[in-house]
Design an enzyme around this catalytic site. Structure first.
Site, PDB file in Angstrom:
ATOM      1  N   GLY A  86     -17.631  -3.591  -4.454  1.00 26.74           N
ATOM      2  CA  GLY A  86     -16.619  -4.590  -4.078  1.00 26.74           C
ATOM      3  C   GLY A  86     -16.521  -4.854  -2.585  1.00 26.74           C
ATOM      4  N   LYS A 134      -1.405 -10.005  -4.518  1.00 25.68           N
ATOM      5  CA  LYS A 134      -0.920 -10.583  -3.255  1.00 25.68           C
ATOM      6  C   LYS A 134      -0.942 -12.106  -3.335  1.00 25.68           C
ATOM      7  CE  LYS A 134       0.235  -7.104  -0.809  1.00 25.68           C
ATOM      8  NZ  LYS A 134       1.589  -6.963  -0.275  1.00 25.68           N
ATOM      9  N   TYR A 194       3.662   2.609   6.933  1.00 27.20           N
ATOM     10  CA  TYR A 194       2.844   2.550   8.161  1.00 27.20           C
ATOM     11  C   TYR A 194       3.195   1.321   8.999  1.00 27.20           C
ATOM     12  CZ  TYR A 194      -1.583   1.788  10.755  1.00 27.20           C
ATOM     13  OH  TYR A 194      -2.538   1.538  11.696  1.00 27.20           O
ATOM     14  N   LYS A 222      -1.005  -0.700  -2.223  1.00 29.54           N
ATOM     15  CA  LYS A 222      -2.073  -1.343  -1.442  1.00 29.54           C
ATOM     16  C   LYS A 222      -3.475  -0.781  -1.651  1.00 29.54           C
ATOM     17  CE  LYS A 222      -1.518   1.652   2.564  1.00 29.54           C
ATOM     18  NZ  LYS A 222      -1.531   1.800   4.008  1.00 29.54           N
ATOM     19  N   ASN A 274      11.473   3.165  -1.331  1.00 24.31           N
ATOM     20  CA  ASN A 274      11.609   4.179  -2.392  1.00 24.31           C
ATOM     21  C   ASN A 274      10.770   5.417  -2.056  1.00 24.31           C
ATOM     22  OD1 ASN A 274       9.010   3.423  -2.916  1.00 24.31           O
ATOM     23  ND2 ASN A 274       9.350   2.780  -5.038  1.00 24.31           N
ATOM     24  N   TYR A 297      -5.696  -5.873  -6.642  1.00 23.89           N
ATOM     25  CA  TYR A 297      -4.733  -5.822  -5.543  1.00 23.89           C
ATOM     26  C   TYR A 297      -4.616  -7.198  -4.873  1.00 23.89           C
ATOM     27  CZ  TYR A 297      -3.176  -5.211  -0.757  1.00 23.89           C
ATOM     28  OH  TYR A 297      -2.534  -5.381   0.453  1.00 23.89           O
ATOM     29  N   ASN A 339      -9.262   4.346   3.469  1.00 20.32           N
ATOM     30  CA  ASN A 339      -9.632   3.456   4.578  1.00 20.32           C
ATOM     31  C   ASN A 339     -10.389   4.204   5.670  1.00 20.32           C
ATOM     32  OD1 ASN A 339      -6.590   2.092   3.747  1.00 20.32           O
ATOM     33  ND2 ASN A 339      -8.423   0.848   3.692  1.00 20.32           N
ATOM     34  N   SER A 372      -2.569 -10.409   2.749  1.00 18.31           N
ATOM     35  CA  SER A 372      -3.790  -9.714   3.162  1.00 18.31           C
ATOM     36  C   SER A 372      -4.959 -10.691   3.198  1.00 18.31           C
ATOM     37  CB  SER A 372      -4.081  -8.620   2.128  1.00 18.31           C
ATOM     38  OG  SER A 372      -5.357  -8.080   2.330  1.00 18.31           O
ATOM     39  N   ALA A 373      -5.885 -10.452   4.110  1.00 19.14           N
ATOM     40  CA  ALA A 373      -7.117 -11.255   4.169  1.00 19.14           C
ATOM     41  C   ALA A 373      -7.926 -11.119   2.889  1.00 19.14           C
ATOM     42  CB  ALA A 373      -7.952 -10.810   5.363  1.00 19.14           C
ATOM     43  N   THR A 374      -7.581 -10.118   2.084  1.00 16.26           N
ATOM     44  CA  THR A 374      -8.310  -9.929   0.831  1.00 16.26           C
ATOM     45  C   THR A 374      -8.081 -11.105  -0.126  1.00 16.26           C
ATOM     46  OG1 THR A 374      -8.926  -8.162  -0.688  1.00 16.26           O
ATOM     47  CG2 THR A 374      -6.604  -8.575  -0.476  1.00 16.26           C
TER      48      THR A 374
HETATM   49  P1  NAD Z   1       2.547   1.745   3.172  1.00 18.45           P
HETATM   50  O1  NAD Z   1       2.225   2.254   1.816  1.00 18.45           O
HETATM   51  O2  NAD Z   1       2.501   2.683   4.316  1.00 18.45           O
HETATM   52  O3  NAD Z   1       3.978   1.030   3.172  1.00 18.45           O
HETATM   53  C1  NAD Z   1       4.535   0.445   2.022  1.00 18.45           C
HETATM   54  C2  NAD Z   1       5.929   1.032   1.870  1.00 18.45           C
HETATM   55  O4  NAD Z   1       6.566   0.448   0.728  1.00 18.45           O
HETATM   56  C3  NAD Z   1       5.916   2.538   1.640  1.00 18.45           C
HETATM   57  O5  NAD Z   1       6.861   3.130   2.502  1.00 18.45           O
HETATM   58  C4  NAD Z   1       6.321   2.692   0.183  1.00 18.45           C
HETATM   59  O6  NAD Z   1       6.999   3.909  -0.042  1.00 18.45           O
HETATM   60  C5  NAD Z   1       7.192   1.476  -0.018  1.00 18.45           C
HETATM   61  N1  NAD Z   1       7.281   0.968  -1.392  1.00 18.45           N
HETATM   62  C6  NAD Z   1       6.282   0.747  -2.273  1.00 18.45           C
HETATM   63  N2  NAD Z   1       6.762   0.237  -3.412  1.00 18.45           N
HETATM   64  C7  NAD Z   1       8.098   0.096  -3.235  1.00 18.45           C
HETATM   65  C8  NAD Z   1       9.150  -0.386  -4.050  1.00 18.45           C
HETATM   66  N3  NAD Z   1       8.918  -0.857  -5.276  1.00 18.45           N
HETATM   67  N4  NAD Z   1      10.405  -0.388  -3.556  1.00 18.45           N
HETATM   68  C9  NAD Z   1      10.655   0.078  -2.302  1.00 18.45           C
HETATM   69  N5  NAD Z   1       9.706   0.561  -1.500  1.00 18.45           N
HETATM   70  C10 NAD Z   1       8.439   0.566  -1.951  1.00 18.45           C
HETATM   71  O7  NAD Z   1       1.578   0.499   3.437  1.00 18.45           O
HETATM   72  P2  NAD Z   1       1.371  -0.366   4.755  1.00 18.45           P
HETATM   73  O8  NAD Z   1      -0.024  -0.166   5.195  1.00 18.45           O
HETATM   74  O9  NAD Z   1       2.481  -0.160   5.688  1.00 18.45           O
HETATM   75  O10 NAD Z   1       1.448  -1.821   4.104  1.00 18.45           O
HETATM   76  C11 NAD Z   1       2.639  -2.565   4.099  1.00 18.45           C
HETATM   77  C12 NAD Z   1       2.372  -3.877   3.371  1.00 18.45           C
HETATM   78  O11 NAD Z   1       1.300  -4.570   4.010  1.00 18.45           O
HETATM   79  C13 NAD Z   1       1.959  -3.694   1.908  1.00 18.45           C
HETATM   80  O12 NAD Z   1       2.575  -4.728   1.146  1.00 18.45           O
HETATM   81  C14 NAD Z   1       0.456  -3.906   1.939  1.00 18.45           C
HETATM   82  O13 NAD Z   1      -0.038  -4.424   0.727  1.00 18.45           O
HETATM   83  C15 NAD Z   1       0.310  -4.919   3.059  1.00 18.45           C
HETATM   84  N6  NAD Z   1      -1.006  -4.867   3.704  1.00 18.45           N
HETATM   85  C16 NAD Z   1      -1.465  -3.676   4.196  1.00 18.45           C
HETATM   86  C17 NAD Z   1      -2.726  -3.615   4.773  1.00 18.45           C
HETATM   87  C18 NAD Z   1      -3.281  -2.304   5.263  1.00 18.45           C
HETATM   88  O14 NAD Z   1      -4.505  -2.182   5.327  1.00 18.45           O
HETATM   89  N7  NAD Z   1      -2.465  -1.327   5.626  1.00 18.45           N
HETATM   90  C19 NAD Z   1      -3.489  -4.785   4.889  1.00 18.45           C
HETATM   91  C20 NAD Z   1      -2.970  -5.980   4.387  1.00 18.45           C
HETATM   92  C21 NAD Z   1      -1.711  -6.014   3.808  1.00 18.45           C
HETATM   93  C1  WQD Z   2     -13.588  -0.754   6.370  1.00 13.38           C
HETATM   94  C2  WQD Z   2     -15.099  -0.567   6.488  1.00 13.38           C
HETATM   95  C3  WQD Z   2     -16.129   0.182   4.453  1.00 13.38           C
HETATM   96  C4  WQD Z   2     -14.211   4.128   4.395  1.00 13.38           C
HETATM   97  C5  WQD Z   2      -9.079  -2.632   2.825  1.00 13.38           C
HETATM   98  C6  WQD Z   2      -8.574  -3.529   1.733  1.00 13.38           C
HETATM   99  C7  WQD Z   2      -7.935  -4.750   2.326  1.00 13.38           C
HETATM  100  C8  WQD Z   2      -6.865  -4.368   3.354  1.00 13.38           C
HETATM  101  C9  WQD Z   2      -7.417  -3.434   4.373  1.00 13.38           C
HETATM  102  C10 WQD Z   2      -4.742  -4.153   2.258  1.00 13.38           C
HETATM  103  C11 WQD Z   2     -15.864  -1.088   5.268  1.00 13.38           C
HETATM  104  C12 WQD Z   2     -16.275   1.230   5.547  1.00 13.38           C
HETATM  105  C13 WQD Z   2     -14.604   2.844   4.739  1.00 13.38           C
HETATM  106  C14 WQD Z   2     -15.162   5.195   4.446  1.00 13.38           C
HETATM  107  C15 WQD Z   2     -16.819   3.618   5.203  1.00 13.38           C
HETATM  108  N1  WQD Z   2      -5.784  -3.655   2.747  1.00 13.38           N
HETATM  109  N2  WQD Z   2     -15.888   2.594   5.143  1.00 13.38           N
HETATM  110  N3  WQD Z   2     -16.439   4.880   4.849  1.00 13.38           N
HETATM  111  O1  WQD Z   2     -12.140  -2.282   2.575  1.00 13.38           O
HETATM  112  O2  WQD Z   2     -12.182  -3.638   4.736  1.00 13.38           O
HETATM  113  O3  WQD Z   2     -10.071  -3.333   3.544  1.00 13.38           O
HETATM  114  O4  WQD Z   2      -8.015  -2.306   3.719  1.00 13.38           O
HETATM  115  O5  WQD Z   2      -4.465  -5.306   2.143  1.00 13.38           O
HETATM  116  O6  WQD Z   2      -7.378  -5.475   1.276  1.00 13.38           O
HETATM  117  O7  WQD Z   2      -9.677  -3.922   0.924  1.00 13.38           O
HETATM  118  O8  WQD Z   2     -11.015  -1.418   4.707  1.00 13.38           O
HETATM  119  O9  WQD Z   2     -10.931   0.693   5.947  1.00 13.38           O
HETATM  120  O10 WQD Z   2     -11.538   0.739   3.496  1.00 13.38           O
HETATM  121  O11 WQD Z   2     -13.157  -0.190   5.121  1.00 13.38           O
HETATM  122  O12 WQD Z   2     -17.987   3.392   5.543  1.00 13.38           O
HETATM  123  O13 WQD Z   2     -14.854   6.350   4.123  1.00 13.38           O
HETATM  124  O14 WQD Z   2     -15.386   0.833   6.554  1.00 13.38           O
HETATM  125  O15 WQD Z   2     -17.292   0.118   3.659  1.00 13.38           O
HETATM  126  O16 WQD Z   2     -17.068  -1.625   5.740  1.00 13.38           O
HETATM  127  P1  WQD Z   2     -11.491  -2.686   3.830  1.00 13.38           P
HETATM  128  P2  WQD Z   2     -11.595   0.047   4.796  1.00 13.38           P
END
Ligand code: NAD
Ligand code: WQD
Length: 336
Positions: free
Chosen positions: A293, A152, A11, A84, A32, A148, A198, A124-126
């Site tokens: 959580g 990170k 994404y 993730k 992958n 998770y 999400n 991540s802000a997490t």
């Molecule tokens: P995503 O799952 O769409 O993208 C991750 C990509 O990595 C995928 O295309 C997956 O196929 C690939 N992948 C996973 N493991 C792999 C491996 N071992 N080798 C090669 N490719 C691999 O997720 P995203 O939302 O695009 O997130 C990208 C990064 O940002 C992730 O590291 C995620 O933890 C971090 N992140 C995402 C969010 C979010 O909410 N989307 C928030 C904070 C941080």
């Molecule tokens: C957002 C809000 C839910 C789904 C997660 C990870 C974080 C980061 C981003 C990777 C919350 C509410 C959600 C639903 C709902 N990812 N909700 N009904 O939990 O803030 O963050 O994604 O790094 O690490 O924890 O995101 O989109 O799941 O939730 O009411 O079906 O929506 O309770 O308040 P979150 P989210």
């Protein structure tokens, strides 16, 4: 610059490659495809009207990764590859440590052996956990509340130690808040496998008729309307933050953690109403128990990103909801 992008078909990776190409960088994508489709990269090529290299590589596969790194010889790496899903990380923690931590180690080793010293990492802000104060700034204590988030944080620490030990190295640890939205073309967007965890992909699937209603997890939080509040960052703004980070690490050494958010929190119901306005479709909701959580509210202090990267979020709720709807309505089944 020559930029190797791990997880490039995902994404955030796909949107970032498009912005990198537009900024004139040369790109090579590794993935992958465990959570993505090669179709995303085909569409990026069309949108950019430009080509780039791509390989089916797991970043933990030292020999394949080493081959790609040697052939492409990148100036910098953006490391998106990883898992993730918070709930899954509690069920299969070793898979999460293996992918997110070992994957980062293998990548740094491959960088060492090809003399690449610059990395942008998807954090991540997490990593902050229960807020001691808000907005979170980068000095906020780090105490992730789930597996998770701990993977990170460990990966951040591995990168910081590598950077300190490697003369000339530079790293940007980008702590994303809640990435949402899609490219304005509606050609690329978020396409989760199975039931979305999400909020925004779930809302979009309700609007398009794939799901009957949204479960809102709790309406008794100490927030403006009782529902959870988050800092939603448009994925195109986030992609542009990576271009800015690449510029920063090309000119500096050392390791910097930077929040990538807007500095504003919206509630679940704000997002639902925004989506109803953008799609002209009703989003039926049911209020259910809080999700284990979940935090009530958090958002970014985004000032370091402005000062260090010269970057700020420019797209708001209207663009987030409009672009998500455009993507979902044009691609009701994602890339399938
Ligand atoms: P995503 O799952 O769409 O993208 C991750 C990509 O990595 C995928 O295309 C997956 O196929 C690939 N992948 C996973 N493991 C792999 C491996 N071992 N080798 C090669 N490719 C691999 O997720 P995203 O939302 O695009 O997130 C990208 C990064 O940002 C992730 O590291 C995620 O933890 C971090 N992140 C995402 C969010 C979010 O909410 N989307 C928030 C904070 C941080
Ligand atoms: C957002 C809000 C839910 C789904 C997660 C990870 C974080 C980061 C981003 C990777 C919350 C509410 C959600 C639903 C709902 N990812 N909700 N009904 O939990 O803030 O963050 O994604 O790094 O690490 O924890 O995101 O989109 O799941 O939730 O009411 O079906 O929506 O309770 O308040 P979150 P989210």
């Amino acid at each position: 610059m020559k930029v190797l992008v791990t997880g490039g078909a995902g994404y955030i990776g796909s949107h970032t490659i498009l912005e990198l190409l537009r900024a004139g960088h040369e790109v090579f994508a590794c993935d992958n495809y465990c959570n993505s489709s090669p179709e995303a990269l085909r569409r990026v090529r069309r949108l950019a009207n430009a080509d780039f290299g791509e390989a089916d590589v797991d970043v933990r596969d030292a020999s394949r990764l080493g081959k790609v790194m040697t052939e492409f010889s990148p100036d910098a790496v953006i490391h998106f590859a990883g898992l993730k899903a918070v709930a899954a990380s509690e069920k299969v923690p070793l898979e999460y440590y293996d992918n997110n931590v070992l994957g980062t180690l293998r990548l740094l080793e491959a960088m060492d052996s090809t003399h690449c010293q610059r990395i942008v990492f998807s954090s991540s802000a997490t990593v902050y956990g229960e807020p001691k104060y808000l907005p979170y700034d980068e000095a906020h204590p780090l105490n992730p509340a789930n597996t998770y988030g701990r993977t990170k944080l460990v990966a951040e620490q591995v990168i910081a130690d590598w950077c300190a030990a490697t003369a000339g190295a530079s790293a940007a640890l980008l702590r994303y808040f809640n990435p949402v939205g899609a490219h304005s073309s509606g050609e690329i967007g978020e396409d989760p496998n199975g039931t979305p965890d999400n909020l925004m992909p779930f809302v979009a699937q309700v609007a398009v008729g794939r799901r009957p209603h949204l479960n809102v997890f709790g309406n008794d939080y100490d927030t403006r309307d009782g529902t959870g509040e988050r800092d939603y960052i448009h994925v195109v703004d986030l992609a542009r933050a990576h271009v800015a980070a690449i510029e920063l690490i090309s000119e500096s050494t050392g390791c910097e953690a930077v929040n990538i958010g807007t500095g504003t929190a919206f509630s679940v119901m704000d997002m639902v109403r925004g989506f109803e306005a953008a799609s002209s479709r009703p989003i039926p909701v049911q209020f259910v128990e809080r999700r284990d959580g979940d935090l009530a509210s958090y958002y970014a202090d985004a000032s370091k990103a402005r000062e260090l990267l010269g970057w700020r979020a420019e797209l708001g709720l209207k663009e987030i909801c409009g672009s998500t709807w455009n993507w979902q309505s044009r691609n009701p089944n994602g890339y399938a």
